[in-house]
Design an enzyme around this catalytic site. Sequence first.
Site, mmCIF file in Angstrom:
data_model
loop_
_atom_site.group_PDB
_atom_site.id
_atom_site.type_symbol
_atom_site.label_atom_id
_atom_site.label_comp_id
_atom_site.label_asym_id
_atom_site.label_seq_id
_atom_site.Cartn_x
_atom_site.Cartn_y
_atom_site.Cartn_z
ATOM 1 N N HIS A 132 91.956 0.392 16.374
ATOM 2 C CA HIS A 132 92.960 0.876 17.336
ATOM 3 C C HIS A 132 94.371 0.792 16.774
ATOM 4 C CE1 HIS A 132 95.487 1.149 20.905
ATOM 5 N NE2 HIS A 132 94.458 1.621 21.565
ATOM 6 N N ARG A 133 94.738 -0.358 16.256
ATOM 7 C CA ARG A 133 96.016 -0.593 15.568
ATOM 8 C C ARG A 133 97.248 -0.600 16.460
ATOM 9 N NH1 ARG A 133 96.918 2.525 10.090
ATOM 10 N NH2 ARG A 133 98.827 1.311 10.352
ATOM 11 N N ASP A 134 97.094 -0.342 17.753
ATOM 12 C CA ASP A 134 98.246 -0.439 18.652
ATOM 13 C C ASP A 134 97.863 -1.181 19.925
ATOM 14 O OD1 ASP A 134 100.920 -0.107 19.254
ATOM 15 O OD2 ASP A 134 100.662 1.883 20.143
ATOM 16 N N LEU A 135 97.044 -2.208 19.743
ATOM 17 C CA LEU A 135 96.653 -3.037 20.882
ATOM 18 C C LEU A 135 97.848 -3.850 21.347
ATOM 19 C CD1 LEU A 135 93.210 -4.386 19.617
ATOM 20 C CD2 LEU A 135 93.598 -2.607 21.326
ATOM 21 N N ASN A 174 99.133 -1.057 26.565
ATOM 22 C CA ASN A 174 98.045 -0.101 26.356
ATOM 23 C C ASN A 174 96.730 -0.569 26.960
ATOM 24 O OD1 ASN A 174 99.608 1.797 25.074
ATOM 25 N ND2 ASN A 174 99.156 1.041 23.013
#
Length: 389
Positions: free
Chosen positions: A157-160, A164
Amino acid sequence: MANNSFIKIDYKPNDLVANKYRIVKKLGEGGMNSVVYLGEDISINDNEYFSLKNKHVAIKVINRYASLSDDDWIKYHDECVTASRLTGKKNIVSTYDVISYNNDNTIVIVMEYVDGTSLRKYIDLSGSLNVNEAIYYFRLLLEAIRELHSFRGKIIHRDLKPENILLTKDLRNIKLIDFGISSVIETINDKAKEVYTNENVLYGTYPYICPDLLKLKSVPPQQRQEMARQIITVQFDFFSLGVIFYEMLTGEKPFYAENYDDVNVIGLPLKYDIISMHDINPNIHVALENIIFRCLASKPEDVKYRYSSIDQIISDLERYEKKPLSFVNAKLLKPKNRRVLPIKRTFNVEMQKTKEKFYVKKWFYWMILCVATSIVILTIILISLHLIV
């Protein structure tokens, strides 16, 4: 890719999208310069996605603009592909439709609408969550990440971050959203893996970014795709999970910074450790702190403690919930006396001295002592003179 004719689509209430969805209202700004609307499905015929008429949907509109690079735009297309693969997965928002306009310069993503609040707002409102509540949401989040990592081409995911993660209206479930900067990796063999998404542009929210990204940031853009094969791993998500769990339990971020919008925040876990969570809240068990420590482990001497799979994190959480006898005397994986803690620059010793009341300063006590001594000596002299007379 897209051509140079950029037309911004700005929907108003009651506008129609592809003659299938009606705009109800604007919900807010999304990631990567997108706009999110509340809409209704008004399609005449049933389709494989909807079983109810006029069902509410979230409509994310992404308009390309002149300064947006091809690499940025490729990332948007990557998001569409990634989101479409996740429809129907547990605790992850479903994508129903993807529509392109203006010679591919506008992308519209129609998604499941979650009528609730974000974890960010919930934490801010609560200050912090009680231990059982934090564990409950953390477990749901772990299940969502297990879905992402279960594909042959793992989705990182890298944008937890709490923004979000949406909570349903009844607060019983979560929905993970926003795959705009996700990476897709596939292990080819023990020594190689392939990265299928564009990695020439670096994105993320600094406090939640794994410090491993700094290795990718240090190489020229033209070499990042190759370097990404070595750098991007499940640890990118594990690090974010540790920050989120810490934040739910304490209401604070694990690594102090005066300005969390400063890119240097990414490097703090390479210098510092988290303070003892049990000292912050006695209800936080050592086992939970160890889970967070293993997620955040970034300093060279700590990397050996990192998790290698989401199932390992879930297993440790389940062991905590069962509370075996071995947990009674559980110890921190990294003792407090081996931790390096940041000193808040807002606490300046010299400045604090200037703010001290005069009666707590050393010179005041010495003055009092001198005055008292003088009085005693003077009294003795007067008594002696009186006796002589």
